[in-house]
Each structure stands twice: as structure tokens, then as C-alpha cells.
Design a protein around this motif. Structure first.
Motif, PDB file in Angstrom:
ATOM      1  N   GLY A 147     -18.055  12.589 -22.456  1.00 27.94           N
ATOM      2  CA  GLY A 147     -19.211  13.436 -22.187  1.00 27.94           C
ATOM      3  C   GLY A 147     -19.907  13.937 -23.444  1.00 27.94           C
ATOM      4  N   LEU A 148     -19.328  13.623 -24.595  1.00 31.70           N
ATOM      5  CA  LEU A 148     -19.902  14.059 -25.871  1.00 31.70           C
ATOM      6  C   LEU A 148     -21.388  13.725 -25.967  1.00 31.70           C
ATOM      7  CD1 LEU A 148     -19.292  14.914 -28.992  1.00 31.70           C
ATOM      8  CD2 LEU A 148     -19.304  12.448 -29.367  1.00 31.70           C
ATOM      9  N   VAL A 149     -22.162  14.687 -26.437  1.00 33.70           N
ATOM     10  CA  VAL A 149     -23.557  14.424 -26.789  1.00 33.70           C
ATOM     11  C   VAL A 149     -23.707  14.569 -28.305  1.00 33.70           C
ATOM     12  CG1 VAL A 149     -25.980  15.080 -26.500  1.00 33.70           C
ATOM     13  CG2 VAL A 149     -24.387  15.311 -24.582  1.00 33.70           C
ATOM     14  N   SER A 150     -24.276  13.535 -28.910  1.00 36.15           N
ATOM     15  CA  SER A 150     -24.541  13.556 -30.339  1.00 36.15           C
ATOM     16  C   SER A 150     -26.044  13.750 -30.527  1.00 36.15           C
ATOM     17  CB  SER A 150     -24.077  12.227 -30.948  1.00 36.15           C
ATOM     18  OG  SER A 150     -24.260  12.237 -32.348  1.00 36.15           O
ATOM     19  N   PHE A 151     -26.414  14.884 -31.113  1.00 32.27           N
ATOM     20  CA  PHE A 151     -27.829  15.215 -31.270  1.00 32.27           C
ATOM     21  C   PHE A 151     -28.354  14.685 -32.602  1.00 32.27           C
ATOM     22  CE2 PHE A 151     -26.153  18.341 -28.313  1.00 32.27           C
ATOM     23  CZ  PHE A 151     -27.124  18.358 -27.325  1.00 32.27           C
ATOM     24  N   ALA A 152     -29.439  13.948 -32.518  1.00 32.11           N
ATOM     25  CA  ALA A 152     -30.027  13.381 -33.745  1.00 32.11           C
ATOM     26  C   ALA A 152     -31.540  13.545 -33.650  1.00 32.11           C
ATOM     27  CB  ALA A 152     -29.643  11.912 -33.877  1.00 32.11           C
ATOM     28  N   PRO A 153     -32.128  14.295 -34.573  1.00 30.07           N
ATOM     29  CA  PRO A 153     -33.556  14.601 -34.473  1.00 30.07           C
ATOM     30  C   PRO A 153     -34.434  13.467 -34.989  1.00 30.07           C
ATOM     31  CG  PRO A 153     -32.637  15.632 -36.414  1.00 30.07           C
ATOM     32  CD  PRO A 153     -31.490  14.929 -35.738  1.00 30.07           C
ATOM     33  N   GLN A 154     -35.593  13.332 -34.357  1.00 29.12           N
ATOM     34  CA  GLN A 154     -36.579  12.347 -34.812  1.00 29.12           C
ATOM     35  C   GLN A 154     -37.229  12.796 -36.121  1.00 29.12           C
ATOM     36  OE1 GLN A 154     -37.701   9.416 -34.195  1.00 29.12           O
ATOM     37  NE2 GLN A 154     -39.754   9.435 -35.089  1.00 29.12           N
ATOM     38  N   ASP A 155     -37.365  14.120 -36.299  1.00 26.22           N
ATOM     39  CA  ASP A 155     -37.976  14.627 -37.545  1.00 26.22           C
ATOM     40  C   ASP A 155     -37.504  16.060 -37.800  1.00 26.22           C
ATOM     41  OD1 ASP A 155     -39.381  16.256 -35.799  1.00 26.22           O
ATOM     42  OD2 ASP A 155     -41.234  15.071 -35.932  1.00 26.22           O
ATOM     43  N   ALA A 156     -38.091  16.706 -38.804  1.00 23.55           N
ATOM     44  CA  ALA A 156     -37.609  18.026 -39.229  1.00 23.55           C
ATOM     45  C   ALA A 156     -37.814  19.086 -38.144  1.00 23.55           C
ATOM     46  CB  ALA A 156     -38.313  18.456 -40.527  1.00 23.55           C
ATOM     47  N   ARG A 157     -38.912  18.958 -37.372  1.00 28.52           N
ATOM     48  CA  ARG A 157     -39.117  19.937 -36.297  1.00 28.52           C
ATOM     49  C   ARG A 157     -37.988  19.848 -35.275  1.00 28.52           C
ATOM     50  NH1 ARG A 157     -44.404  18.707 -33.537  1.00 28.52           N
ATOM     51  NH2 ARG A 157     -43.592  16.700 -34.184  1.00 28.52           N
ATOM     52  N   GLY A 158     -37.590  18.609 -34.984  1.00 27.92           N
ATOM     53  CA  GLY A 158     -36.452  18.419 -34.082  1.00 27.92           C
ATOM     54  C   GLY A 158     -35.186  18.999 -34.677  1.00 27.92           C
ATOM     55  N   GLN A 159     -35.001  18.764 -35.966  1.00 29.72           N
ATOM     56  CA  GLN A 159     -33.798  19.244 -36.655  1.00 29.72           C
ATOM     57  C   GLN A 159     -33.615  20.747 -36.448  1.00 29.72           C
ATOM     58  OE1 GLN A 159     -31.292  17.484 -38.463  1.00 29.72           O
ATOM     59  NE2 GLN A 159     -30.393  19.517 -38.194  1.00 29.72           N
ATOM     60  N   ALA A 160     -34.719  21.484 -36.493  1.00 26.90           N
ATOM     61  CA  ALA A 160     -34.643  22.936 -36.351  1.00 26.90           C
ATOM     62  C   ALA A 160     -34.102  23.347 -34.982  1.00 26.90           C
ATOM     63  CB  ALA A 160     -36.032  23.545 -36.572  1.00 26.90           C
ATOM     64  N   TRP A 161     -34.259  22.492 -33.986  1.00 24.77           N
ATOM     65  CA  TRP A 161     -33.778  22.798 -32.641  1.00 24.77           C
ATOM     66  C   TRP A 161     -32.315  22.416 -32.395  1.00 24.77           C
ATOM     67  CZ3 TRP A 161     -35.691  25.067 -28.194  1.00 24.77           C
ATOM     68  CH2 TRP A 161     -36.998  25.564 -28.281  1.00 24.77           C
ATOM     69  N   VAL A 162     -31.789  21.554 -33.233  1.00 24.10           N
ATOM     70  CA  VAL A 162     -30.447  21.002 -32.962  1.00 24.10           C
ATOM     71  C   VAL A 162     -29.380  22.086 -32.787  1.00 24.10           C
ATOM     72  CG1 VAL A 162     -28.572  19.604 -33.952  1.00 24.10           C
ATOM     73  CG2 VAL A 162     -30.920  18.689 -33.854  1.00 24.10           C
ATOM     74  N   PRO A 163     -29.307  23.095 -33.685  1.00 29.94           N
ATOM     75  CA  PRO A 163     -28.246  24.105 -33.510  1.00 29.94           C
ATOM     76  C   PRO A 163     -28.336  24.823 -32.160  1.00 29.94           C
ATOM     77  CG  PRO A 163     -29.253  24.276 -35.685  1.00 29.94           C
ATOM     78  CD  PRO A 163     -30.100  23.321 -34.917  1.00 29.94           C
ATOM     79  N   ARG A 164     -29.551  25.140 -31.732  1.00 26.66           N
ATOM     80  CA  ARG A 164     -29.723  25.835 -30.450  1.00 26.66           C
ATOM     81  C   ARG A 164     -29.270  24.948 -29.277  1.00 26.66           C
ATOM     82  NH1 ARG A 164     -35.391  28.947 -29.857  1.00 26.66           N
ATOM     83  NH2 ARG A 164     -35.742  28.154 -31.952  1.00 26.66           N
ATOM     84  N   LEU A 165     -29.614  23.659 -29.369  1.00 23.61           N
ATOM     85  CA  LEU A 165     -29.191  22.746 -28.304  1.00 23.61           C
ATOM     86  C   LEU A 165     -27.683  22.586 -28.280  1.00 23.61           C
ATOM     87  CD1 LEU A 165     -31.843  19.895 -28.302  1.00 23.61           C
ATOM     88  CD2 LEU A 165     -31.660  21.909 -26.846  1.00 23.61           C
ATOM     89  N   MET A 166     -27.111  22.474 -29.456  1.00 17.59           N
ATOM     90  CA  MET A 166     -25.650  22.331 -29.527  1.00 17.59           C
ATOM     91  C   MET A 166     -24.977  23.541 -28.909  1.00 17.59           C
ATOM     92  SD  MET A 166     -25.166  20.553 -33.271  1.00 17.59           S
ATOM     93  CE  MET A 166     -23.390  20.311 -33.120  1.00 17.59           C
ATOM     94  N   GLU A 167     -25.513  24.696 -29.189  1.00 15.64           N
ATOM     95  CA  GLU A 167     -24.918  25.922 -28.630  1.00 15.64           C
ATOM     96  C   GLU A 167     -25.032  25.925 -27.112  1.00 15.64           C
ATOM     97  OE1 GLU A 167     -26.585  29.529 -30.350  1.00 15.64           O
ATOM     98  OE2 GLU A 167     -25.645  30.714 -28.726  1.00 15.64           O
ATOM     99  N   ALA A 168     -26.213  25.534 -26.600  1.00 15.68           N
ATOM    100  CA  ALA A 168     -26.423  25.529 -25.144  1.00 15.68           C
ATOM    101  C   ALA A 168     -25.465  24.555 -24.456  1.00 15.68           C
ATOM    102  CB  ALA A 168     -27.870  25.156 -24.822  1.00 15.68           C
ATOM    103  N   PHE A 169     -25.363  23.354 -24.989  1.00  7.18           N
ATOM    104  CA  PHE A 169     -24.488  22.341 -24.362  1.00  7.18           C
ATOM    105  C   PHE A 169     -23.017  22.724 -24.522  1.00  7.18           C
ATOM    106  CE2 PHE A 169     -26.842  18.673 -22.697  1.00  7.18           C
ATOM    107  CZ  PHE A 169     -28.137  19.055 -23.004  1.00  7.18           C
ATOM    108  N   ALA A 170     -22.667  23.213 -25.709  1.00  2.00           N
ATOM    109  CA  ALA A 170     -21.264  23.587 -25.933  1.00  2.00           C
ATOM    110  C   ALA A 170     -20.861  24.710 -24.990  1.00  2.00           C
ATOM    111  CB  ALA A 170     -21.053  23.997 -27.396  1.00  2.00           C
ATOM    112  N   SER A 171     -21.765  25.659 -24.773  1.00  4.06           N
ATOM    113  CA  SER A 171     -21.424  26.785 -23.885  1.00  4.06           C
ATOM    114  C   SER A 171     -21.397  26.335 -22.420  1.00  4.06           C
ATOM    115  CB  SER A 171     -22.427  27.933 -24.072  1.00  4.06           C
ATOM    116  OG  SER A 171     -23.680  27.581 -23.519  1.00  4.06           O
ATOM    117  N   SER A 172     -21.840  25.103 -22.150  1.00  6.56           N
ATOM    118  CA  SER A 172     -21.757  24.531 -20.805  1.00  6.56           C
ATOM    119  C   SER A 172     -20.576  23.581 -20.666  1.00  6.56           C
ATOM    120  CB  SER A 172     -23.054  23.774 -20.487  1.00  6.56           C
ATOM    121  OG  SER A 172     -24.176  24.632 -20.642  1.00  6.56           O
ATOM    122  N   GLY A 173     -19.707  23.574 -21.681  1.00  8.73           N
ATOM    123  CA  GLY A 173     -18.480  22.773 -21.576  1.00  8.73           C
ATOM    124  C   GLY A 173     -18.637  21.336 -22.034  1.00  8.73           C
ATOM    125  N   ILE A 174     -19.689  21.070 -22.777  1.00  7.48           N
ATOM    126  CA  ILE A 174     -19.924  19.710 -23.274  1.00  7.48           C
ATOM    127  C   ILE A 174     -19.546  19.647 -24.744  1.00  7.48           C
ATOM    128  CG2 ILE A 174     -21.737  17.981 -23.742  1.00  7.48           C
ATOM    129  CD1 ILE A 174     -21.266  18.383 -20.802  1.00  7.48           C
TER     130      ILE A 174
END
Lengths: 312, 312
Positions: A147-174
Motif C-alpha cells: 500500500g506504500l505511496v511514493s510521492f514524487a513532485p513534477q516541479d518545485a510547487r509540487g515539492q512544497a506539498w509533499v510533506p503535507r500529503l505524506m502527513e495526511a496519508f501516514a495519518s490514514s495508515g498508509i
């Protein structure tokens, strides 16, 4: 906005979108699902996800047709098969406002480039899913393993969102990780998908049968070595030992029918364009050929065409 | 001895041996057949060959089991599948006296070298058959099209026999030609066999379906180009335009199930060793790889193994 308040629209309520959407609901996030064939079923009966993480039955579910008007979400997760990508931009258009994050769960190569081009105002992030999950009926997903999700941004704007997404998914048991290079992440995933999705169709076999047979396994290794050549040609070389470890992981996996095999058995269109043709095209641009991958792709296109024509 | 008095023993009364033996009988030559599963049937009911050259029913037929004592013949024609080659020398031993000519009708590479080594007193000649013929029942062959035999000697002693053999076959209504280089003749035949035998099994398709589909045809061309590379590496390069002409001929052919496809459908062992492994081995000795041919060979071995194990 904190990660707790993030809202998600899941475009495609199949094995993948259904599973991750369910986990996000468990994590307490507002999730809107867009479904196709089973939208009425889900509205009436809810969404079931059987999983080693705990079986879930969500009811009621906030579910829509693609043509319905939807509330805006912070993120739109693309969980459609790439065989639908000829209409993906049209489907996303009403869902994406300037700033809406597009998280792409699809398999293949170059989808994020095309999304970034079509939605220049949106951060685009790839969510590479390492998931064994099948849709077993209307509104019913069976999650088998991983179930692992590996987040990889298309550009720097995406990069800025990665930590927030990781937190959301991790707190959902992923389980989550981030991978700084989208290109490397995509090629690493292709190293598995190109051999095992294709061979599962061509050999009418699950991963365990492929790994257990000396010739099928040797062919998987041959294909994987060609993908490594392709990755290096495109500037995304694999680390030493990467493909060997991938084979070990596959050998240890629960016997698994890759998604392309399930598509073939259900006479659905196969994801050949983004999983085979785009990588071959990118490699060819650099003057490199992957002959065994080409051979497999030709066979898959022949079988796909005949399979959906319904004849033999 | 004149060509009229030549006597033949046909080792293997299948689609190929049955057809050519029948033609030689029509030509007035003494022919002894060695049959396996249908020896009793042929003894009781004779041998039928349906053919555009005229339907034949031979009765009685001089037919034997491999274990029977046989009169000596001037020629022994090897018309067994190469899957039997592990016992070919033992089968030939009682049939071959010093000077007996061995005429090998098999498909593949390097069979004649092995025969010449095992029978140093015998002239060895390859008879490359361009024949569409199927065994349709006990003692019953259906000849569909073609029939040319291309004679190519293993060495100078064989060369001396070629004109006599050509005369015998031609007087039996068979088109004949001679080809001075056995190696070139074998590789030219592989240029058809490697793509079309393999793909007919992998794609569950006859030649017409392969030629009609853009991807199957492109793959056949890819494989044929690799065979051309292999032939050149082994010192037997194709003439310019050869493979193009071969594709044209295939396109114009009666829809045809290559022998490997019939073997697969009947759950018989596939002729992978001499048709794929030997060519790949010879090419590898020269430091050359044929990746798409390798990929096909791996798939065929996997499918063959499972097919004969009876499971899926």
C-alpha cells in the motif's frame, strides 16, 4: 490550511482509488468519490474495502458521476486507468481550480508532464502506489497486500506539498515515502510493471508462476535489464542492486495477478500506451532500442485488439 | 545404380514423411515407411494422402515399427520431429550401412553436423521442405500447398548425390532445387520458422492473422531481422531483399497453421531446441545476441512446459 483540513476528490473508484479513498476516510478527511459503473450501487449500499488493515464499510458515501457538479476539493487524485487519458483533461477541468493539487496515482510514464501542461496553475505530484488490490464487485475492493505511496513532485510547487500529503496519508495508515526525482521514480516502477504486467497476460500467469519457472523468470530479468538500459538512457539510472532486490521482493510477494492481467481477463483495454509505448518512445528519442520490450509490446497490442474484438 | 532403382526408407510417417513417401511411391520407387502410433492402422488400411497433386490411397504399404528388422535401403529419409533427436542415432543405427545416404528433412540448425559425426561413412544431405501438410488422422495426410525440396549437402560426398536425388524427387512430381551452402539454406529457412512457428503458438494465430495485424506483422519482421543478423554473424548472410520476399510469399500463402502450433494444440513437445536454442547458441558463440528471439524462446519454453504438464 493544515493537513487535517485537506479535502480529496478521488477520480475513479476502482481497486486503487477505492482503497486510498477509504483509508483517507478512516483518517478523518473529507473524501468525494467519482465513480462510473457502480455509482448507484455505492450510493445505495456504500463502499466496502476488505483489507489486512481492517475491513471497512463506508456508508453513506459522497459519490458522484463525472458529469455531476462537485464541491471543490484541495486535491484531486487521479485513479483512472491510463486507457482513459484521452478524456482525462476534460474530466479534470471542472474539478481543478487554480491551485488545486493534482495527485496522479497512474502507472506509466509522462502522465505528469501532460497534466502540468494542461493545468499550469496546479501543482502536480505523482503518487506511485505499491499496492496489491483488486476490485471484486460493485463498490467492493479487496486489498491484499502492501500500500506504500511514493510521492514524487513534477516541479518545485509540487515539492512544497509533499510533506503535507505524506502527513495526511501516514495519518490514514498508509506507508509513505518521498522520492525527489519523478523521472527516477517512474522508471523504477516501470522496472516492475513492464516485465510483470506484460508477462502475466502473455503467459496467462500470476507473479508466483512467473518467478517459479526458469524461463519465465529469465525473461522477466531480461525485460528488467532492458528497462534499466532505458532508464539510464533517459538520465534516470538505477542504483546498483536495485533490480536484484526487486526480483527478491517479487519472489516474496503473495501470488498476485497484476492489473493488466485482470484487465485482459475482463476484456478491458490494456494500459499499453503509457506503460510500454511512452517508455519506448522516450528511449528511442535517445537512439536506444529495447528489443525484448518492443516484442512484448507488439504481442500485447495484438492480444488486446483481438481480446476486445471478441473473436479469436 | 540408376536413380530409378533408388530405394527409400522413410523414418517417420507424419505430415512430411507420409507426403514425400507417397510421392516417391507414385514415382515408382520402392519406399519403406517406419511409423509409430499408426503402424497397425497403416498395415490394415494403407496410407491416404489428399493433395492438389492428386489424392492417393496406397495399399498395401511396406510399413514397419522402428524395432522391426528392415531391408536395407539406399536412402534413409529422416522425417521425425527434432524433439526425437535424443534417440535419432539409435533409431538410424540399424538402418544405415556404410554408404547409405542420410537425407534429413528436419527443421532447425546443426542436425546434419550431428548426423555426419555419428555416421562418418554416410553421405549426409539436408532436404529443406517448403511444404504445407498436416497429419489429419491415422495413416491420413492432408497436403495443402507447396512441396519444394531444397537439397543442400553436408559435404562433398553428399554433393555427389544431389543430382540423383533431384531426379528421383522431380520424377515423383516434387519441385526441387539445390542449394550449395547448407549453412545458408538452414538460416534462410530459420528466417521463416523462427518468427512464424513461435508467433503462431504465442499469439494462438495462423499465418494469415499474423500478417493481417500490424503489430503481429511488425513483430514477425523484427524477429526476421534478428535472424538476418544471426545469419550474417554465422557467415551465412541473406541476399538483399530476401526477407522482404519471404514476407510477400507468406502474405500470399493459404492461411496456414505452422507445425509448432499444431504440436502445441495437440500438447506435443515443441521443437524449441533445434529451431531456437541451437541458432541462439551458434550466434552467441560469435558474441551476438538476438534479444527478441531470446524473449520468444523463453515464452515458448514456459508454455511448452505448462502445456505438457497439463495444468494452467
Amino acid at each position: 490550511m493544515t493537513s487535517q483540513t485537506l479535502s480529496f476528490t478521488i477520480l475513479g473508484t476502482g481497486a486503487l482509488g477505492g482503497f486510498y479513498g477509504s483509508r483517507l476516510l478512516v483518517g478523518g478527511f473529507p473524501v468525494r468519490f467519482i465513480a462510473h459503473s457502480d455509482v448507484d450501487y455505492i450510493r445505495a449500499h456504500g463502499l466496502r474495502v476488505d483489507s489486512p488493515l481492517g475491513d471497512q464499510h463506508h456508508f453513506p458515501v459522497d459519490v458522484y458521476r463525472a458529469s455531476d457538479a462537485l464541491p471543490q476539493s484541495d486535491l484531486v487524485c487521479v485513479a483512472l486507468k491510463t486507457t482513459q487519458n484521452h478524456r482525462l483533461v476534460d474530466l479534470l477541468r471542472p474539478l481543478v481550480r487554480p491551485g488545486t493539487v493534482i495527485l496522479n496515482f497512474q502507472n506509466g510514464l509522462s502522465m505528469e508532464e501532460e497534466l502540468a501542461e494542461a493545468f499550469p496553475e496546479s501543482p502536480v505530484i505523482a503518487g506511485l502506489c505499491f499496492l496489491c488490490s483488486n476490485k471484486v464487485g460493485p463498490g467492493h475492493i479487496a486489498h491484499l497486500d502492501y500500500g506504500l505511496v511514493s510521492f514524487a513532485p513534477q516541479d518545485a510547487r509540487g515539492q512544497a506539498w509533499v510533506p503535507r500529503l505524506m502527513e495526511a496519508f501516514a495519518s490514514s495508515g498508509i506507508k509513505v515515502e518521498s522520492f525527489p526525482s519523478l523521472l527516477k521514480a517512474r522508471w523504477r516502477k516501470l522496472a516492475w510493471n513492464i516485465p510483470f504486467n506484460g508477462l502475466s497476460v502473455l503467459l496467462d500467469a500470476n507473479t508466483d508462476s512467473i518467478m517459479a519457472d526458469p524461463d519465465a523468470r529469465a525473461l522477466a530479468e531480461q525485460l528488467m535489464a532492458e528497462v534499466a538500459t532505458g532508464a539510464a538512457a533517459c538520465g534516470a539510472p538505477f542504483d546498483t542492486g536495485f533490480t536484484g532486490k526487486l526480483l527478491e521482493v517479487t519472489e516474496a510477494m503473495t501470488p498476485y495477478a497484476p492489473s493488466m492481467r485482470l484487465d485482459y481477463l475482463a476484456k478491458r483495454e490494456l494500459e499499453i500506451a503509457f506503460m510500454y509505448e511512452r517508455p519506448l518512445r522516450e528511449v528511442a528519442k535517445r537512439g536506444v532500442r529495447l528489443p525484448a520490450v518492443e516484442a512484448i509490446a507488439h504481442q500485447l497490442r495484438f492480444l488486446d485488439r483481438r481480446n476486445r474484438a471478441g473473436g479469436t
